[in-house]
Design a protein around this motif. Structure first.
Motif, PDB file in Angstrom:
ATOM      1  N   ARG A 186      22.934 -14.283  68.512  1.00 41.20           N
ATOM      2  CA  ARG A 186      23.166 -13.123  69.368  1.00 41.20           C
ATOM      3  C   ARG A 186      23.655 -11.930  68.544  1.00 41.20           C
ATOM      4  NH1 ARG A 186      26.197 -14.640  74.720  1.00 41.20           N
ATOM      5  NH2 ARG A 186      24.300 -15.887  74.811  1.00 41.20           N
ATOM      6  N   VAL A 187      24.509 -12.200  67.566  1.00 34.78           N
ATOM      7  CA  VAL A 187      24.970 -11.127  66.668  1.00 34.78           C
ATOM      8  C   VAL A 187      23.785 -10.530  65.930  1.00 34.78           C
ATOM      9  CG1 VAL A 187      26.330 -10.601  64.606  1.00 34.78           C
ATOM     10  CG2 VAL A 187      27.296 -12.065  66.386  1.00 34.78           C
ATOM     11  N   SER A 188      22.904 -11.376  65.433  1.00 38.28           N
ATOM     12  CA  SER A 188      21.721 -10.896  64.709  1.00 38.28           C
ATOM     13  C   SER A 188      20.848 -10.020  65.600  1.00 38.28           C
ATOM     14  CB  SER A 188      20.899 -12.086  64.200  1.00 38.28           C
ATOM     15  OG  SER A 188      21.612 -12.821  63.252  1.00 38.28           O
ATOM     16  N   LYS A 189      20.601 -10.479  66.829  1.00 36.49           N
ATOM     17  CA  LYS A 189      19.740  -9.722  67.744  1.00 36.49           C
ATOM     18  C   LYS A 189      20.366  -8.379  68.109  1.00 36.49           C
ATOM     19  CE  LYS A 189      17.212 -10.139  72.111  1.00 36.49           C
ATOM     20  NZ  LYS A 189      17.565  -8.788  72.572  1.00 36.49           N
ATOM     21  N   THR A 190      21.677  -8.399  68.389  1.00 32.58           N
ATOM     22  CA  THR A 190      22.354  -7.166  68.790  1.00 32.58           C
ATOM     23  C   THR A 190      22.302  -6.134  67.673  1.00 32.58           C
ATOM     24  OG1 THR A 190      23.832  -8.383  70.263  1.00 32.58           O
ATOM     25  CG2 THR A 190      24.544  -6.196  69.572  1.00 32.58           C
ATOM     26  N   ARG A 191      22.560  -6.569  66.467  1.00 29.77           N
ATOM     27  CA  ARG A 191      22.550  -5.630  65.348  1.00 29.77           C
ATOM     28  C   ARG A 191      21.145  -5.161  65.007  1.00 29.77           C
ATOM     29  NH1 ARG A 191      27.337  -8.335  61.581  1.00 29.77           N
ATOM     30  NH2 ARG A 191      29.016  -7.816  63.055  1.00 29.77           N
ATOM     31  N   ALA A 192      20.170  -6.038  65.205  1.00 29.64           N
ATOM     32  CA  ALA A 192      18.785  -5.629  64.962  1.00 29.64           C
ATOM     33  C   ALA A 192      18.333  -4.615  65.997  1.00 29.64           C
ATOM     34  CB  ALA A 192      17.872  -6.851  65.000  1.00 29.64           C
ATOM     35  N   ASP A 193      18.807  -4.773  67.243  1.00 29.93           N
ATOM     36  CA  ASP A 193      18.416  -3.860  68.318  1.00 29.93           C
ATOM     37  C   ASP A 193      19.151  -2.524  68.251  1.00 29.93           C
ATOM     38  OD1 ASP A 193      16.732  -5.766  69.254  1.00 29.93           O
ATOM     39  OD2 ASP A 193      18.053  -6.457  70.871  1.00 29.93           O
ATOM     40  N   GLY A 194      20.448  -2.589  67.950  1.00 31.50           N
ATOM     41  CA  GLY A 194      21.250  -1.379  68.052  1.00 31.50           C
ATOM     42  C   GLY A 194      21.807  -0.847  66.763  1.00 31.50           C
ATOM     43  N   GLY A 195      21.995  -1.735  65.781  1.00 33.04           N
ATOM     44  CA  GLY A 195      22.560  -1.287  64.521  1.00 33.04           C
ATOM     45  C   GLY A 195      23.890  -0.592  64.704  1.00 33.04           C
ATOM     46  N   GLN A 196      24.086   0.494  64.041  1.00 33.62           N
ATOM     47  CA  GLN A 196      25.353   1.222  64.053  1.00 33.62           C
ATOM     48  C   GLN A 196      25.570   2.023  65.329  1.00 33.62           C
ATOM     49  OE1 GLN A 196      27.681   0.806  61.684  1.00 33.62           O
ATOM     50  NE2 GLN A 196      26.265  -0.713  60.846  1.00 33.62           N
ATOM     51  N   VAL A 197      24.521   2.163  66.150  1.00 31.40           N
ATOM     52  CA  VAL A 197      24.670   2.967  67.367  1.00 31.40           C
ATOM     53  C   VAL A 197      25.078   2.105  68.565  1.00 31.40           C
ATOM     54  CG1 VAL A 197      22.989   4.658  66.565  1.00 31.40           C
ATOM     55  CG2 VAL A 197      22.214   2.748  67.972  1.00 31.40           C
ATOM     56  N   TRP A 198      25.363   0.834  68.313  1.00 25.85           N
ATOM     57  CA  TRP A 198      25.806  -0.066  69.369  1.00 25.85           C
ATOM     58  C   TRP A 198      27.057   0.520  70.021  1.00 25.85           C
ATOM     59  CZ3 TRP A 198      28.333  -5.497  68.458  1.00 25.85           C
ATOM     60  CH2 TRP A 198      28.321  -6.219  69.658  1.00 25.85           C
ATOM     61  N   ASN A 199      27.087   0.508  71.321  1.00 25.81           N
ATOM     62  CA  ASN A 199      28.210   1.050  72.073  1.00 25.81           C
ATOM     63  C   ASN A 199      29.528   0.449  71.588  1.00 25.81           C
ATOM     64  OD1 ASN A 199      30.186   0.753  74.463  1.00 25.81           O
ATOM     65  ND2 ASN A 199      28.792   2.397  75.102  1.00 25.81           N
ATOM     66  N   ASN A 200      30.435   1.326  71.131  1.00 28.63           N
ATOM     67  CA  ASN A 200      31.687   0.841  70.540  1.00 28.63           C
ATOM     68  C   ASN A 200      32.547   0.079  71.536  1.00 28.63           C
ATOM     69  OD1 ASN A 200      31.157   1.810  67.988  1.00 28.63           O
ATOM     70  ND2 ASN A 200      32.130   3.798  68.362  1.00 28.63           N
ATOM     71  N   PHE A 201      32.607   0.590  72.770  1.00 28.21           N
ATOM     72  CA  PHE A 201      33.417  -0.081  73.783  1.00 28.21           C
ATOM     73  C   PHE A 201      32.861  -1.467  74.067  1.00 28.21           C
ATOM     74  CE2 PHE A 201      34.159  -1.216  78.234  1.00 28.21           C
ATOM     75  CZ  PHE A 201      35.545  -1.232  78.254  1.00 28.21           C
ATOM     76  N   GLU A 202      31.548  -1.574  74.228  1.00 26.41           N
ATOM     77  CA  GLU A 202      30.927  -2.871  74.500  1.00 26.41           C
ATOM     78  C   GLU A 202      31.152  -3.826  73.331  1.00 26.41           C
ATOM     79  OE1 GLU A 202      26.500  -4.804  75.290  1.00 26.41           O
ATOM     80  OE2 GLU A 202      26.773  -2.618  75.390  1.00 26.41           O
ATOM     81  N   GLU A 204      33.680  -3.811  71.200  1.00 28.13           N
ATOM     82  CA  GLU A 204      35.077  -4.236  71.194  1.00 28.13           C
ATOM     83  C   GLU A 204      35.330  -5.311  72.253  1.00 28.13           C
ATOM     84  OE1 GLU A 204      37.452  -0.771  71.726  1.00 28.13           O
ATOM     85  OE2 GLU A 204      36.922   0.102  69.777  1.00 28.13           O
ATOM     86  N   GLU A 205      34.740  -5.124  73.443  1.00 22.52           N
ATOM     87  CA  GLU A 205      34.929  -6.115  74.503  1.00 22.52           C
ATOM     88  C   GLU A 205      34.288  -7.450  74.132  1.00 22.52           C
ATOM     89  OE1 GLU A 205      36.781  -5.846  77.431  1.00 22.52           O
ATOM     90  OE2 GLU A 205      37.483  -4.171  76.183  1.00 22.52           O
ATOM     91  N   THR A 206      33.126  -7.392  73.504  1.00 24.01           N
ATOM     92  CA  THR A 206      32.453  -8.623  73.080  1.00 24.01           C
ATOM     93  C   THR A 206      33.291  -9.368  72.051  1.00 24.01           C
ATOM     94  OG1 THR A 206      30.253  -7.697  73.497  1.00 24.01           O
ATOM     95  CG2 THR A 206      30.387  -9.553  71.978  1.00 24.01           C
ATOM     96  N   ILE A 207      33.839  -8.637  71.090  1.00 20.91           N
ATOM     97  CA  ILE A 207      34.678  -9.265  70.061  1.00 20.91           C
ATOM     98  C   ILE A 207      35.929  -9.874  70.681  1.00 20.91           C
ATOM     99  CG2 ILE A 207      36.121  -8.798  68.043  1.00 20.91           C
ATOM    100  CD1 ILE A 207      33.175  -8.985  67.392  1.00 20.91           C
ATOM    101  N   LYS A 208      36.532  -9.157  71.638  1.00 19.41           N
ATOM    102  CA  LYS A 208      37.729  -9.697  72.300  1.00 19.41           C
ATOM    103  C   LYS A 208      37.409 -10.994  73.042  1.00 19.41           C
ATOM    104  CE  LYS A 208      40.291  -5.377  73.022  1.00 19.41           C
ATOM    105  NZ  LYS A 208      40.788  -4.408  74.039  1.00 19.41           N
ATOM    106  N   ARG A 209      36.277 -11.011  73.749  1.00 20.68           N
ATOM    107  CA  ARG A 209      35.883 -12.227  74.475  1.00 20.68           C
ATOM    108  C   ARG A 209      35.623 -13.374  73.507  1.00 20.68           C
ATOM    109  NH1 ARG A 209      32.923  -8.642  77.902  1.00 20.68           N
ATOM    110  NH2 ARG A 209      31.066  -8.980  76.626  1.00 20.68           N
ATOM    111  N   ARG A 210      34.980 -13.047  72.392  1.00 21.70           N
ATOM    112  CA  ARG A 210      34.679 -14.107  71.409  1.00 21.70           C
ATOM    113  C   ARG A 210      35.959 -14.660  70.801  1.00 21.70           C
ATOM    114  NH1 ARG A 210      29.471 -12.670  68.855  1.00 21.70           N
ATOM    115  NH2 ARG A 210      29.075 -13.085  71.065  1.00 21.70           N
ATOM    116  N   ARG A 211      36.882 -13.798  70.484  1.00 21.77           N
ATOM    117  CA  ARG A 211      38.160 -14.263  69.931  1.00 21.77           C
ATOM    118  C   ARG A 211      38.881 -15.159  70.929  1.00 21.77           C
ATOM    119  NH1 ARG A 211      40.469  -8.513  67.474  1.00 21.77           N
ATOM    120  NH2 ARG A 211      39.207  -8.493  65.548  1.00 21.77           N
TER     121      ARG A 211
END
Length: 406
Positions: A186-202, A204-211
């Motif tokens: 999922r990390v690979s797909k997200t970064r391939a789709d959005g790269g650096q323009v991935w929504n910062n808030f989204e 951060e929330e994803t990282i918090k949920r994963r942690r």
């Protein structure tokens, strides 16, 4: 395939060293059956589809992570995984869906773990099946004190061909290894789709949920291990494939219940057992204990518990890295070699190396929580001196085990 080592591998490898008396195995098994009201009639079960299969690997040279307070070691000592003679073992395990078809548990979904008969798997398969059965019987002998972080054995039977079918309540089919694989993809797909323009808030929330999810996962693993150690049992096969999950949906983390499975190599460390015949499945463990200077029953018991903690430390590292990294960036064996061979269990040096790789940054940040609490805990669990490793309960009480939930 489930991989593992006599001690220190993310995917446990075990070696059977000597012939075993099949009659003694079966005497133990049937004697224990009557003590827990297990369902032992094959007609009481319905077998569904094949879920999958896995095997164990044989290791034909001694493993040697540096152990002992005064041990001097080189990269050759720490990295013996690279020079061990490893081969495929004869025991192949099959897993099936199923359910109870009769009696008060009728309709209960189960997962069958099938050990091959003597002709296909030799005496080792029979020995492993008996050991796993006996371990669960002991750990489940009090219905008022059953740990929710262990899979529940509800019965089993032997076929005419000698196969041993152990029936466990179906607590889920995904393992911690499956979870890590899905998240890394999922990390690979997200970064391939959005790269650096991935929504910062989204993000951060994803990282918090994963942690939060990984923290809950680690808490469940250590609760299960602490329960076993409190009852004088070692796991000895702890790895990502040996932890079953009822969900891998991170939004449902509040409902997550990790459960330990694969007790075929579980070891009884009660003092009366340590003073007698240790059993062939634990032969490698006690040889390594002797190498580390543990000879008395008390020293051997301490070594065995510390050995499980070391495996748990490797599993902590696995779950701290793989779900946070892109697929292919890190795998279990590469991570183990990095820790043991490249940096000789110097966790501070490992952190500096990982910090320089942007692809590992989310994993580094996770272990950095609580002013580096994750790295501190990892260093304690992987301490080269087994005498200095924490107990499972001490790991549970460590601040890193809560900081990811905040």
């Amino acid at each position: 395939m489930l991989l593992a080592t006599p001690g220190h591998c993310l995917f446990p490898l075990r070696r059977i060293h000597k012939p075993y008396s099949l009659s003694r195995t079966r005497t133990t098994r049937f004697c224990c059956r009557a003590s827990l009201n297990l369902i032992t009639n094959s007609d009481s079960f319905e077998v569904g589809r094949l879920i999958g299969s896995y095997g164990f690997m044989n290791i034909t040279s001694s493993s040697g992570s540096p152990l002992g307070a005064d041990a001097e070691y080189s990269s050759g000592d720490v990295g013996r995984l690279r020079v061990q003679d490893v081969g495929e073992g004869s025991v192949k395990i099959r897993l099936y869906d199923g359910r109870v078809s009769q009696g008060p548990l009728r309709g209960t979904p189960v997962v069958f773990k099938v050990y091959p008969g003597q002709r296909a798997g030799g005496n080792e398969a029979d020995m492993m099946a008996a050991n796993e059965l006996n371990a669960h019987l002991f750990l489940q002998n009090n219905s008022n004190d059953i740990c929710q972080n262990l899979v529940l054995l509800i019965g089993g039977f032997e076929t005419k061909t000698g196969e041993q079918w152990l029936a466990f309540r179906n607590h889920g089919k995904a393992s911690a290894a499956d979870y890590a694989k899905v998240m890394s993809e999922r990390v690979s797909k997200t970064r391939a789709d959005g790269g650096q323009v991935w929504n910062n808030f989204e993000q951060e929330e994803t990282i918090k949920r994963r942690r939060y999810f990984v923290t809950k996962l680690l808490q469940g693993i250590m609760r299960g291990l602490a329960y076993m150690h409190d009852r004088e049992r070692l796991h000895q096969s702890l790895g990502p494939a040996s932890v079953i999950l009822n969900t891998i949906v991170e939004r449902d983390a509040v409902y997550l219940v990790p459960r330990l499975r694969d007790l075929a190599f579980s070891v009884d460390i009660g003092y009366t057992k340590l003073e007698g015949d240790p059993g062939l499945l634990s032969d490698g463990l006690w040889r390594r204990a002797s190498t580390a200077g543990a000879f008395t029953p008390m020293e051997k018991r301490a070594f065995g518990i510390a050995d499980d903690i070391y495996e748990a430390g490797l599993l902590l590292a696995y779950l701290a890295f793989l779900p946070f990294c892109e697929a292919g960036i890190m795998d279990g064996l590469s991570l183990q070699r990095l820790l043991e061979s490249t940096f000789q269990l110097d966790i501070g040096a490992t952190r500096e190396y990982c910090l320089a790789d942007d692809r590992l940054l989310d994993a580094v940040n996770f272990l950095d929580l609580g002013d580096g609490a994750g790295w501190e805990l990892l260093q304690a669990m992987l301490n080269p001196d087994f005498r200095k490793r924490p107990t499972a309960q001490a790991v549970l009480n460590h601040r890193f085990m809560t900081v990811g939930s905040l």
